[in-house]
Design an enzyme around this catalytic site. Structure first.
Site, mmCIF file in Angstrom:
data_model
loop_
_atom_site.group_PDB
_atom_site.id
_atom_site.type_symbol
_atom_site.label_atom_id
_atom_site.label_comp_id
_atom_site.label_asym_id
_atom_site.label_seq_id
_atom_site.Cartn_x
_atom_site.Cartn_y
_atom_site.Cartn_z
ATOM 1 N NE ARG A 30 -3.910 -2.012 2.188
ATOM 2 C CZ ARG A 30 -4.820 -2.380 1.297
ATOM 3 N NH1 ARG A 30 -5.081 -1.588 0.272
ATOM 4 N NH2 ARG A 30 -5.487 -3.517 1.428
ATOM 5 C CG ASP A 31 1.399 5.587 -2.276
ATOM 6 O OD1 ASP A 31 1.997 5.603 -3.376
ATOM 7 O OD2 ASP A 31 1.481 6.508 -1.431
ATOM 8 C CG HIS A 101 6.794 3.389 -8.203
ATOM 9 N ND1 HIS A 101 8.038 4.003 -8.250
ATOM 10 C CD2 HIS A 101 5.896 4.383 -8.071
ATOM 11 C CE1 HIS A 101 7.889 5.300 -8.138
ATOM 12 N NE2 HIS A 101 6.596 5.575 -8.038
HETATM 13 P P1 DGP Z 1 6.015 8.566 -7.660
HETATM 14 O O1 DGP Z 1 5.664 10.007 -7.549
HETATM 15 O O2 DGP Z 1 5.388 7.918 -8.857
HETATM 16 O O3 DGP Z 1 7.514 8.331 -7.554
HETATM 17 O O4 DGP Z 1 5.347 7.849 -6.402
HETATM 18 C C1 DGP Z 1 6.031 7.483 -5.250
HETATM 19 C C2 DGP Z 1 5.000 6.954 -4.289
HETATM 20 O O5 DGP Z 1 5.680 6.224 -3.281
HETATM 21 C C3 DGP Z 1 4.195 8.032 -3.593
HETATM 22 O O6 DGP Z 1 2.805 7.881 -3.953
HETATM 23 C C4 DGP Z 1 4.406 7.786 -2.121
HETATM 24 C C5 DGP Z 1 5.007 6.405 -2.068
HETATM 25 N N1 DGP Z 1 5.993 6.216 -1.028
HETATM 26 C C6 DGP Z 1 7.127 6.944 -0.854
HETATM 27 N N2 DGP Z 1 7.829 6.482 0.207
HETATM 28 C C7 DGP Z 1 7.117 5.414 0.681
HETATM 29 C C8 DGP Z 1 7.338 4.524 1.766
HETATM 30 O O7 DGP Z 1 8.317 4.586 2.502
HETATM 31 N N3 DGP Z 1 6.386 3.563 1.961
HETATM 32 C C9 DGP Z 1 5.292 3.433 1.146
HETATM 33 N N4 DGP Z 1 4.418 2.463 1.450
HETATM 34 N N5 DGP Z 1 5.051 4.273 0.114
HETATM 35 C C10 DGP Z 1 5.959 5.242 -0.106
#
Ligand code: DGP
Length: 116
Positions: A30-31, A101
């Site tokens: 999950r994001d 991703h």
């Molecule tokens: P992008 O902008 O496409 O690079 O999206 C990066 C996504 O990654 C953003 O929606 C937030 C998510 N994200 C960043 N750091 C973490 C983390 O430490 N854990 C999780 N679960 N998500 C993260």
């Protein structure tokens, strides 16, 4: 060797994340900052920084992003209504984490594809 990001630590379970699926090629979790009721990230376990770094060697892992997305969407109950799969690349794409991703977003109407 491409530089690791926080996502490698998630893959290795060195930092906490809500991991929904993992196999030898990909991980789904999950994001941390969801932009929709369902917001899942699906990533290859190997570090591929951006779409610009993709080669034919990555086709198996990157193809699996789609089969895992299909299954996660079904499990989340959003397959019928629909959802969006999104991959950002570099600055203009809004990429923040340099480990490729796929975002799986759904659970509500998502509106137009771009803000403007
Ligand atoms: P992008 O902008 O496409 O690079 O999206 C990066 C996504 O990654 C953003 O929606 C937030 C998510 N994200 C960043 N750091 C973490 C983390 O430490 N854990 C999780 N679960 N998500 C993260």
């Amino acid at each position: 060797m491409a530089e690791e990001t926080i996502f490698s630590k998630i893959i290795r379970k060195e930092i906490p994340a809500d991991i929904l699926y993992q196999d030898e090629l990909v991980t789904a979790f999950r994001d941390i900052s969801p932009k929709a009721p369902t917001h899942i990230l699906i990533i290859p376990n190997a570090v591929i920084p951006t779409v610009n770094d993709v080669t034919a060697e990555h086709e198996q892992a990157l193809g699996r992003l789609f089969t895992v997305a299909r299954k996660q969407a079904a499990d989340a109950g959003i397959a019928e209504d629909g959802y969006r799969l999104l991959v950002n690349c570099n600055r203009h794409g809004g990429q923040e984490v340099y480990h490729i991703h796929m975002h799986l977003l759904g659970g509500r109407p998502l509106g137009p594809m771009l803000a403007q």
